[in-house]
Design a protein around this motif. Structure first.
Motif, PDB file in Angstrom:
ATOM      1  N   ILE A 343       0.951  -1.015  -0.048  1.00 27.64           N
ATOM      2  CA  ILE A 343      -0.093   0.004   0.069  1.00 27.64           C
ATOM      3  C   ILE A 343       0.865   1.140  -0.091  1.00 27.64           C
ATOM      4  O   ILE A 343       0.484   2.221  -0.716  1.00 27.64           O
ATOM      5  N   GLU A 344       1.892   1.218   0.898  1.00 26.84           N
ATOM      6  CA  GLU A 344       2.977   2.493   0.756  1.00 26.84           C
ATOM      7  C   GLU A 344       3.432   2.644  -0.502  1.00 26.84           C
ATOM      8  O   GLU A 344       3.587   3.861  -1.213  1.00 26.84           O
ATOM      9  N   GLY A 345       3.849   1.520  -1.168  1.00 25.03           N
ATOM     10  CA  GLY A 345       4.399   1.714  -2.656  1.00 25.03           C
ATOM     11  C   GLY A 345       3.340   2.303  -3.707  1.00 25.03           C
ATOM     12  O   GLY A 345       3.501   3.203  -4.572  1.00 25.03           O
ATOM     13  N   LEU A 346       2.120   1.967  -3.448  1.00 28.10           N
ATOM     14  CA  LEU A 346       1.014   2.645  -4.076  1.00 28.10           C
ATOM     15  C   LEU A 346       0.838   3.994  -4.137  1.00 28.10           C
ATOM     16  O   LEU A 346       0.553   4.782  -4.809  1.00 28.10           O
ATOM     17  N   GLN A 347       1.122   4.406  -2.651  1.00 31.52           N
ATOM     18  CA  GLN A 347       0.719   5.500  -2.160  1.00 31.52           C
ATOM     19  C   GLN A 347       1.954   6.762  -2.569  1.00 31.52           C
ATOM     20  O   GLN A 347       1.678   7.909  -3.115  1.00 31.52           O
ATOM     21  N   LYS A 348       3.078   6.094  -2.040  1.00 29.25           N
ATOM     22  CA  LYS A 348       4.388   7.135  -1.883  1.00 29.25           C
ATOM     23  C   LYS A 348       5.224   6.996  -3.107  1.00 29.25           C
ATOM     24  O   LYS A 348       6.101   8.029  -3.504  1.00 29.25           O
ATOM     25  N   TYR A 349       5.165   6.150  -3.870  1.00 25.65           N
ATOM     26  CA  TYR A 349       6.159   5.695  -5.126  1.00 25.65           C
ATOM     27  C   TYR A 349       5.564   6.031  -6.512  1.00 25.65           C
ATOM     28  O   TYR A 349       6.167   5.313  -7.343  1.00 25.65           O
ATOM     29  N   ASN A 350       4.308   6.629  -6.371  1.00 27.73           N
ATOM     30  CA  ASN A 350       3.745   6.674  -7.787  1.00 27.73           C
ATOM     31  C   ASN A 350       3.544   5.514  -8.538  1.00 27.73           C
ATOM     32  O   ASN A 350       3.619   5.564  -9.741  1.00 27.73           O
ATOM     33  N   ALA A 351       3.193   4.261  -7.649  1.00 21.82           N
ATOM     34  CA  ALA A 351       3.237   2.985  -8.456  1.00 21.82           C
ATOM     35  C   ALA A 351       1.928   3.134  -9.111  1.00 21.82           C
ATOM     36  O   ALA A 351       1.749   2.275 -10.299  1.00 21.82           O
ATOM     37  N   LEU A 352       0.892   3.906  -8.689  1.00 21.06           N
ATOM     38  CA  LEU A 352      -0.480   3.845  -9.516  1.00 21.06           C
ATOM     39  C   LEU A 352      -0.271   4.188 -10.878  1.00 21.06           C
ATOM     40  O   LEU A 352      -1.287   3.986 -11.934  1.00 21.06           O
ATOM     41  N   SER A 353       0.792   5.079 -11.237  1.00 22.16           N
ATOM     42  CA  SER A 353       0.990   5.467 -12.814  1.00 22.16           C
ATOM     43  C   SER A 353       1.728   4.087 -13.590  1.00 22.16           C
ATOM     44  O   SER A 353       1.629   4.386 -14.810  1.00 22.16           O
ATOM     45  N   ASP A 354       2.091   3.259 -12.781  1.00 23.50           N
ATOM     46  CA  ASP A 354       2.592   2.261 -13.699  1.00 23.50           C
ATOM     47  C   ASP A 354       1.792   0.875 -13.540  1.00 23.50           C
ATOM     48  O   ASP A 354       1.757   0.298 -12.366  1.00 23.50           O
ATOM     49  N   GLU A 356       1.825  -2.131 -14.591  1.00 20.75           N
ATOM     50  CA  GLU A 356       2.133  -3.258 -14.098  1.00 20.75           C
ATOM     51  C   GLU A 356       2.584  -3.394 -12.863  1.00 20.75           C
ATOM     52  O   GLU A 356       2.295  -4.343 -12.043  1.00 20.75           O
ATOM     53  N   LYS A 357       3.336  -2.311 -12.175  1.00 17.52           N
ATOM     54  CA  LYS A 357       3.661  -2.303 -10.814  1.00 17.52           C
ATOM     55  C   LYS A 357       2.290  -2.479  -9.780  1.00 17.52           C
ATOM     56  O   LYS A 357       2.382  -3.143  -8.674  1.00 17.52           O
ATOM     57  N   THR A 358       1.402  -1.529 -10.404  1.00 15.92           N
ATOM     58  CA  THR A 358       0.214  -1.532  -9.626  1.00 15.92           C
ATOM     59  C   THR A 358      -0.543  -3.000  -9.366  1.00 15.92           C
ATOM     60  O   THR A 358      -0.646  -3.430  -8.332  1.00 15.92           O
ATOM     61  N   GLN A 359      -0.532  -3.801 -10.472  1.00 17.13           N
ATOM     62  CA  GLN A 359      -1.012  -4.885 -10.596  1.00 17.13           C
ATOM     63  C   GLN A 359      -0.402  -5.856  -9.757  1.00 17.13           C
ATOM     64  O   GLN A 359      -0.799  -7.067  -8.905  1.00 17.13           O
ATOM     65  N   ARG A 360       1.220  -5.878  -9.723  1.00 16.67           N
ATOM     66  CA  ARG A 360       1.942  -6.686  -8.922  1.00 16.67           C
ATOM     67  C   ARG A 360       1.662  -6.346  -7.288  1.00 16.67           C
ATOM     68  O   ARG A 360       1.671  -7.199  -6.741  1.00 16.67           O
ATOM     69  N   TYR A 361       1.462  -5.171  -7.008  1.00 14.65           N
ATOM     70  CA  TYR A 361       1.446  -4.765  -5.621  1.00 14.65           C
ATOM     71  C   TYR A 361      -0.098  -5.304  -5.170  1.00 14.65           C
ATOM     72  O   TYR A 361      -0.236  -5.777  -4.032  1.00 14.65           O
ATOM     73  N   LEU A 362      -1.047  -5.240  -6.049  1.00 22.03           N
ATOM     74  CA  LEU A 362      -2.193  -5.527  -5.852  1.00 22.03           C
ATOM     75  C   LEU A 362      -2.280  -7.121  -5.695  1.00 22.03           C
ATOM     76  O   LEU A 362      -2.950  -7.658  -4.589  1.00 22.03           O
ATOM     77  N   GLN A 363      -1.745  -7.730  -6.331  1.00 22.28           N
ATOM     78  CA  GLN A 363      -1.717  -9.287  -6.495  1.00 22.28           C
ATOM     79  C   GLN A 363      -0.910  -9.822  -5.329  1.00 22.28           C
ATOM     80  O   GLN A 363      -1.423 -10.774  -4.424  1.00 22.28           O
ATOM     81  N   THR A 364       0.116  -9.016  -4.678  1.00 21.23           N
ATOM     82  CA  THR A 364       0.827  -9.344  -3.370  1.00 21.23           C
ATOM     83  C   THR A 364      -0.103  -9.134  -2.253  1.00 21.23           C
ATOM     84  O   THR A 364      -0.194  -9.946  -1.387  1.00 21.23           O
ATOM     85  N   SER A 365      -0.735  -8.232  -2.537  1.00 21.66           N
ATOM     86  CA  SER A 365      -1.889  -7.909  -1.169  1.00 21.66           C
ATOM     87  C   SER A 365      -2.859  -9.009  -1.188  1.00 21.66           C
ATOM     88  O   SER A 365      -3.197  -9.595  -0.421  1.00 21.66           O
TER      89      SER A 365
END
Length: 546
Positions: A343-354, A356-365
């Motif tokens: 969640i921190e990666g999505l919020q602080k490191y602009n992962a939502l603009s990527d 692929e990264k968003t999908q990976r973080y969500l799948q991990t969650s």
């Protein structure tokens, strides 16, 4: 906790020793009291036996005297003498036979004569009344014996064997006859008080010294014709007080033949009853209280054992629960921490603009949430079956589909190379079971097989039928289970050490849950394992709803 257990052990040992010592003390004193009562009773029994012999003796004397006085050659004349005392009318009894007669008539009174006549239970004849009186009136007895004795003497002088057949005769083998009679009476009376006692009767025509050594075999009668005198010390005469030995006092036995006029010592027998195993008879009589005492000791030992065993198990269970809490805390914190990082990666490191990264973080969650849900489900399931709240919803389960689903799920989450094979050679289609719980059972076992195996993990699942049951064999190539842990693997909170597999996490609840569900279905589970050579779990489930 260890100190408290040691104190409990010590107190239990002291209490148990006290109970045993008290029971031993009580039993020993009870034995002494019973032995003392036994030693007193054997003398009482001897007196009763002698009384019975004396009664037989006097009864036989009565028979002979009544027969002799009733002989046609014996004449009895009773005259009543009236006087002023009408309440005590005098009687004169004259007796004579063809050989002799009483010098003077025997004088008595009507009330006295009637008193002895009434002692006889039937309508008595004059010879019967005179015989009865002679047992209580010495003067009359002496007169009658003198009369009959003179008759016997006169018959003897004429060659009629008077003394041999007369009032003074002694029967042949009278000593053996007397010993048999006394033995029978003593045995009969002893059986009333101590039916298990074994004894001997010692007879002698001289006083019998107290026995110092053990006597020969029990239940025999010993006749000593002329024993040598034995010097007996004070200590040797107190055998009645010894625990291992008993004998009666010495008793004189004179009830053989008709010895009113013969009081020679040669016709007196001496008798003792001897018990060389008296303690055995006493112990046999105490068998019930001794048995109850032993049962009390055993019950006390069992109670202490059960209490201490329960405390040890509670201590062990407490340690297992502490380990479970520590493991569960770690297990719960790991997915929570992973989700937090995502969640921190999505919020602080602009992962939502990527994307692929968003999908990976969500799948991990999602994966971590699924893992978290699985942990919580296990805990809830354990709590449910502990309180007997699990209700099975049995249905026709397509077994191949269920096993394919389990295998796919386990391969996705394994995180290592895994080879899982499944064989159903007999083509079993359905099993009547609770779908959810059966899937959880298979998932738990396969998951353990993968976790405790080095890469590549190999799991072989075979399904067969036997006696109306489905038999699952789940075999792996893992590290195996040490022999000391095999019988505990289904215990709650028990975890087998992972050896060199350091990243294995668990709660110690899975196999306990598996065993409960299998048994709830009416099945069974067992394990074959060898340390370092893998494990095989064998599950048996009814194919149909029984």
């Amino acid at each position: 906790m260890k100190t408290k257990l040691k104190i409990v052990f010590l107190l239990a040992a002291v209490a148990l020793a006290g109970v045993i010592l008290f029971q031993a003390y009580w039993s020993f004193n009870a034995f002494k009291l019973n032995k003392q009562r036994f030693d007193d009773d054997i003398d009482v029994v001897m007196q009763r036996a002698l009384d019975s012999c004396r009664k037989d003796y006097f009864d036989s004397v009565r028979v002979v005297m009544v027969r002799r006085l009733s002989d046609p050659g014996t004449h009895i004349k009773i005259d009543t003498i009236m006087g002023r005392d009408t309440a005590h009318v005098a009687l004169q009894i004259a007796i004579k036979n063809k050989y002799t007669g009483l010098g003077e008539p025997y004088s008595t009174t009507v009330p006295v004569y009637d008193y002895y006549r009434q002692k006889i239970n039937h309508k008595a004849t004059v010879p019967e009344v005179l015989t009865e009186m002679s047992f209580y009136v010495p003067h009359l007895r002496d007169e009658l014996l003198l009369l009959l004795g003179m008759e016997d003497a006169m018959k003897s002088n004429t060659g009629n064997q008077g003394l041999h057949n007369g009032i003074f005769e002694l029967p042949e083998n009278y000593r053996s006859a007397d010993s048999i009679k006394l033995y029978e009476y003593y045995s009969r009376e002893l059986d009333k008080l101590h039916p298990r006692a074994e004894f001997e009767l010692h007879f002698s025509d001289k006083p019998i010294a107290a026995t110092v050594t053990s006597v020969p075999k029990p239940f025999s009668m010993l006749w000593h014709s002329s024993p040598q005198p034995v010097a007996v010390t004070a200590a040797q005469t107190n055998h009645a007080n010894e625990l291992m030995y008993s004998e009666t006092e010495q008793y004189a036995y004179k009830y053989h033949g008709f010895l009113f006029l013969q009081h020679n010592e040669k016709n007196t027998l001496y008798v003792r009853a001897v018990f060389d195993r008296a303690q055995v008879g006493v112990l046999k009589e105490m068998i019930l209280p001794l048995l109850l005492s032993g049962l009390l000791i055993l019950f006390t030992i069992f109670c202490f054992y059960y209490i201490i065993r329960t405390m040890v198990r509670q201590k062990k269970l407490t340690g297992l629960k502490d380990d479970f809490i520590n493991n569960m805390t770690h297990e719960l914190k790991t997915p929570i921490a992973t989700i937090t990082v995502a969640i921190e990666g999505l919020q602080k490191y602009n992962a939502l603009s990527d994307p692929e990264k968003t999908q990976r973080y969500l799948q991990t969650s999602r994966n971590e949430l699924a893992r978290l849900n699985d942990l919580v489900s296990k805990v809830l399931n354990v709590a449910a079956f502990e309180s007997k709240q699990i209700n099975l919803h049995k249905e026709q389960v397509q077994i191949d589909r269920l096993m394919d689903d389990v295998i796919l799920s386990e391969k996705l989450k394994a995180g290592k190379k895994v080879d899982i094979s499944y064989n159903n050679p007999e083509g079993i289609i359905t099993i009547v079971a609770d779908r959810t719980h059966l899937r959880n059972v298979m998932t738990n076992i396969v998951d353990n097989a993968i976790k405790y195996s080095d890469e590549p993990a190999e799991v072989k699942i075979n399904l067969s039928s036997h006696n109306g049951n489905a038999v699952f064999s789940i075999k792996d190539n893992g590290i195996g289970i040490p022999a000391a842990h095999v019988r505990h693997i289904f215990d709650k909170f028990h975890r087998v050490p992972a050896g060199n597999v350091h990243n294995v996490k668990g709660t110690g609840l899975g196999l306990n849950y598996v065993k409960y569900i299998i048994h709830a279905h009416g099945g069974s589970i067992r394990v074959k394992s060898q340390h370092g050579a893998g494990s095989e779990f064998i599950i048996t489930l009814p194919l149909k709803n029984g």
